[in-house]
Design an enzyme around this catalytic site. Structure first.
Site, PDB file in Angstrom:
ATOM      1  N   MET A 329      -0.946  -1.794  -1.449  1.00 22.94           N
ATOM      2  CA  MET A 329      -0.435  -2.502  -0.279  1.00 22.94           C
ATOM      3  C   MET A 329      -0.820  -1.778   1.014  1.00 22.94           C
ATOM      4  SD  MET A 329       1.090  -5.163   0.830  1.00 22.94           S
ATOM      5  CE  MET A 329       2.005  -5.885  -0.540  1.00 22.94           C
ATOM      6  N   ASP A 348      -0.738   9.658   3.205  1.00 26.23           N
ATOM      7  CA  ASP A 348      -0.161   9.746   1.866  1.00 26.23           C
ATOM      8  C   ASP A 348       0.200  11.204   1.611  1.00 26.23           C
ATOM      9  OD1 ASP A 348       0.445   9.247  -0.977  1.00 26.23           O
ATOM     10  OD2 ASP A 348      -0.635   7.371  -0.650  1.00 26.23           O
ATOM     11  N   VAL A 405       5.698   2.442   1.011  1.00 22.14           N
ATOM     12  CA  VAL A 405       5.882   3.277  -0.183  1.00 22.14           C
ATOM     13  C   VAL A 405       6.667   2.497  -1.239  1.00 22.14           C
ATOM     14  CG1 VAL A 405       5.775   5.386   1.185  1.00 22.14           C
ATOM     15  CG2 VAL A 405       8.004   4.372   0.694  1.00 22.14           C
ATOM     16  N   GLU A 407       9.489   0.908  -3.801  1.00 21.00           N
ATOM     17  CA  GLU A 407      10.780   0.284  -3.509  1.00 21.00           C
ATOM     18  C   GLU A 407      11.926   1.192  -3.951  1.00 21.00           C
ATOM     19  OE1 GLU A 407      11.207  -3.548  -2.165  1.00 21.00           O
ATOM     20  OE2 GLU A 407       9.956  -2.024  -1.248  1.00 21.00           O
ATOM     21  N   LYS A 412      12.181   5.822   0.962  1.00 23.01           N
ATOM     22  CA  LYS A 412      11.931   5.148   2.238  1.00 23.01           C
ATOM     23  C   LYS A 412      12.667   5.857   3.383  1.00 23.01           C
ATOM     24  CE  LYS A 412      10.931   0.563   0.284  1.00 23.01           C
ATOM     25  NZ  LYS A 412       9.578   0.370   0.818  1.00 23.01           N
ATOM     26  N   SER A 434       9.824  -5.461   0.064  1.00 23.81           N
ATOM     27  CA  SER A 434       9.822  -6.876  -0.331  1.00 23.81           C
ATOM     28  C   SER A 434      11.212  -7.376  -0.700  1.00 23.81           C
ATOM     29  CB  SER A 434       8.879  -7.085  -1.522  1.00 23.81           C
ATOM     30  OG  SER A 434       9.286  -6.281  -2.611  1.00 23.81           O
ATOM     31  N   HIS A 455       6.901  -7.664   6.077  1.00 20.68           N
ATOM     32  CA  HIS A 455       6.603  -7.833   4.651  1.00 20.68           C
ATOM     33  C   HIS A 455       5.252  -8.527   4.484  1.00 20.68           C
ATOM     34  CE1 HIS A 455       7.605 -10.045   0.635  1.00 20.68           C
ATOM     35  NE2 HIS A 455       6.835  -8.999   0.439  1.00 20.68           N
TER      36      HIS A 455
END
Length: 718
Positions: A329, A348, A405, A407, A412, A434, A455
């Site tokens: 993503m 990252d 990152v 879910e 987060k 999401s 999103h």
């Protein structure tokens, strides 16, 4: 003031100047058709050397009058047919009156605009990026009804014309010249008019005829009975069926018009075209598609659904964006931003991981380079916009940071705090979550008013939609800037309010769960997937679940359970859950895990896993119509619940979001328009029946019962 005016220059050349007094673009409305009729009548009384058809607008001609087409009724079909024939009679006069007619194309010539140009003997286009030539009617459920389905095959041949007609293919001036659509290009407007005059001067002493009006004319490549064409046309209906699933009538009507029209005289062919055009325009599918893909989409992009304060808020283009997480993503978002000229810091946990994310853009650009869709300079420019890093300090100067990152709420929160330490006070922090509510994620932020959800959908560089989610403390300035940014990178924004799963993930989950649940009931898996295809879904629920990964589904469910327990709320269950759990126990978590509901043989085509029959034995099979409508209804009903709960702010956002984001069939016009076109009362009745047979989740929401009683429909008030 009329939509067309005539001027005659010193060379006795008539300039037919299209200049709609009521809009910024020329359209084929009633004023235009009346003006064309009057112009033809006047020209019949004049002597002239030739005619230059040109525009006083920035564009040449925008196309048909979609307001009139949207309002077309079957009860008025005969009158509508007569008006189509009258317009085409005037265009036919232009190309048969004997003097040379030149189209001086200064901007976009689409739909009816290109059909006007096709009725000219010579076409010259400006060498400018604003020039687009094509017939996009099929994308709105229509066919070109001003002669395009007849003249294009007569000009290019059946096989070369079909991509323009069936796919709505559009080309720039250079491509148009190469493909034979135009005869010349011009470097500027002065050159455009000079070349138009030169052609008329060189050809005014002899009768000018279109190729198809010349003695001995034969259609390039032959008509439909030619062996080469006949071979193609034998398989063309099956190919169309595979692509449209039988849900879109326009491509079938276009193919029929072309085939039938190639075997009769020109005038009869245009009448055939008019009949098919009127039938489509008066049909429900075209109305669904025009309402959503034209009126709804234009209103949405214009900010119609934004609060007044957000509409009035001043925004500036984002120059530098940070992206946290270089997975599938994050790398897709990075490429999407970089390709629109935005500088990207792709972060990252290691430089290797960040570089791997940049490699996604390199690979995608290499494919475009190999196919001739870009050049080396463009590739280098885009790649230079992406800076891979493992150092949060490089986020300094970013006006926007997008977190992409896993879910996981704690993860987060950690990356939010790390990034915010590097940002200026006005910078926006966005989460690409999401499912997790934005208000909860914003608790990790020192500036929750600058915190918002963006999103994206996978693959982020290709999918057109971005769902913007406002938390309780998100301010209007942040919303306005986020909305402008989504448009800046060429995406379509919908704005929703905060809740678990928001709109798209919540409704998408209903689709996958319903398909998986049916498998658990003993419905044949191939029947489930085929029924989804017949309903118009691009991918079946089992196939798309494999793509998403059953592991991720399980992880999201567990996070939801944990959050609901903390909030003291009841935990909902679904029949699909036991199927997912069993598949995970079997080690079949989806495509990335090597197999899920489908098997993925190396070098071969994927197919349904043969073990499904043993693990989920078939029982009595329900009607295919029930399977189709279970998938359609469950998504439509859940969308309606989102609207009822104020998660969705408008009907247009529900319709566009459902098609662009989660694959609701385009022929419906979207999840809420599907209810409208089904008929509110009929939908309620069918929903009750499905609820009786398959479960309370199909029970119609209160808002629908109220609408059925008042005989209303789901629509926006502005």
């Amino acid at each position: 003031m009329k939509s067309i005016r005539l001027e005659k220059d010193g060379d006795n050349i008539v300039h037919l100047i299209m200049d709609n007094p009521n809009a910024s673009a020329n359209v084929m409305d009633r004023d235009f058709t009346d003006a064309l009729q009057a112009v033809v009548k006047e020209l019949k009384q004049q002597e002239y050397a030739g005619i230059i058809v040109r525009s006083a607008k920035k564009t040449f001609f925008a196309g048909g009058d979609l307001k009139s087409l949207y309002a077309a009724k079957k009860s008025e079909a005969q009158e509508f047919f007569a008006s189509c024939e009258a317009l085409k009679a005037n265009l036919r006069w232009l190309e048969t009156q004997g003097k040379p007619v030149v189209a001086a194309i200064n901007g976009a010539a689409l739909g009816g605009g290109w059909e006007i140009a096709l009725s000219c003997h010579h076409r010259i286009a400006l060498e400018d990026n604003s020039v687009k030539i094509g017939l996009p009617e099929v994308t709105l459920g229509l066919l070109p009804g001003g002669g395009g389905c007849v003249r294009m095959p007569h000009l290019l041949g059946i096989q070369n014309a079909l991509p323009f007609l069936l796919e709505g293919k559009q080309v720039k001036a250079k491509q148009a010249l190469e493909s034979g659509l135009i005869q010349q290009t011009a470097k500027d407007t002065e050159d455009l008019l000079n070349k138009a005059r030169d052609f008329i001067r060189a050809n005014s002493d002899q009768p000018s005829l279109q190729p198809w009006d010349q003695p001995g004319y034969r259609m390039p490549g032959g008509d439909a009975k030619n062996p080469k064409n006949a071979q193609l046309l034998m398989i063309a209906p099956a190919m169309l069926e595979k692509k449209t699933h039988g849900c879109l009538p326009a491509p079938e009507a276009i193919l029929a018009t072309v085939i039938e029209g190639s075997q009769v005289d020109f005038e009869t062919a245009t009448r055939i075209e008019s009949r098919y055009f009127v039938d489509l325009a008066c049909g429900q599918v075209a109305k669904n598609m025009i309402g959503t893909f034209w009126f709804g989409l234009n209103a949405l992009k214009g900010g119609a659904s934004l609060p007044q304060a957000a509409r009035e808020s001043k925004t500036t283009p984002i120059k530098k964006v940070g992206i946290l997480g270089a997975g599938m993503m994050g790398s897709g978002i990075a490429y999407a931003c970089a390709s629109k000229g935005v500088d990207v810091v792709l972060k990252d946990i290691s430089i290797e991981a960040a570089q791997k994310g940049k490699a996604y853009a390199e690979k995608a650009l290499q494919k475009r380079l190999e196919r001739g869709r870009t050049d080396e300079t463009r590739v280098e420019t885009i790649l230079s916009n992406i800076q891979p890093t493992d150092n949060a300090a490089n986020l300094s100067g970013c006006e926007l940071v997008i977190e992409a990152v896993f879910e996981d709420r704690e993860l987060k929160a950690e990356v939010t705090r790390e990034a915010e330490a590097q940002l200026g006070n006005s910078a926006i922090f966005a989460s690409n979550t999401s499912t997790l509510p934005i208000t909860g994620l914003a608790q990790a932020s020192k500036r929750p008013n600058n915190f918002i959800g963006l999103h994206f959908f996978s693959p982020a560089d290709k999918m057109p939609l971005v769902e913007i989610i406002c938390g309780k403390e998100t301010d209007e300035e942040t919303l306005a800037q986020a909305f402008a940014f989504v448009l800046q990178i060429g995406k379509t924004p919908i704005v929703v309010n905060d809740s678990r799963g928001f709109f798209t993930s919540r409704v998408f989950g209903c689709f996958t769960n319903e398909g998986i649940g049916m498998l658990g009931e003993g419905v044949n898996p191939a029947t489930i997937e085929n029924a989804a295809s017949l309903a118009g879904f691009p991918v079946g629920p089992l196939a798309v679940s494999d793509e998403v990964s059953l592991t991720l589904m399980g992880r999201i469910r567990q996070q939801t359970i944990n959050d609901l327990r903390k909030e003291g709320k009841s935990i909902p269950t679904h029949p699909a859950e036991s199927v997912i759990d069993h598949m995970l126990e079997l080690g079949r978590a989806g495509k990335l895990a090597g197999g899920g509901f489908y098997s993925y043989p190396e070098g071969g085509k994927k197919h349904l896993w043969q073990g499904l029959q043993q693990e989920f034995p078939p029982s009595k099979q329900p009607p295919v119509e029930d399977i189709k409508e279970r998938l359609l209804f469950i998504m439509a009903i859940e969308t309606l619940r989102c609207y009822e709960e104020k998660v969705l702010r408008s009907v247009r956002e529900a319709n566009i979001g459902s098609i662009f984001g989660i694959g609701f069939p385009p022929w419906t016009g979207g999840a809420l328009q599907y209810i409208n076109q089904y008929g509110i009362a009929s939908f309620v009745q069918r929903a009750h029946k499905l609820a009786e047979t398959y479960g309370d989740r199909f029970s119609p929401p209160e808002i629908l019962l109220t609408l059925a009683e008042s005989q209303g429909e789901l629509k926006d008030t502005e």
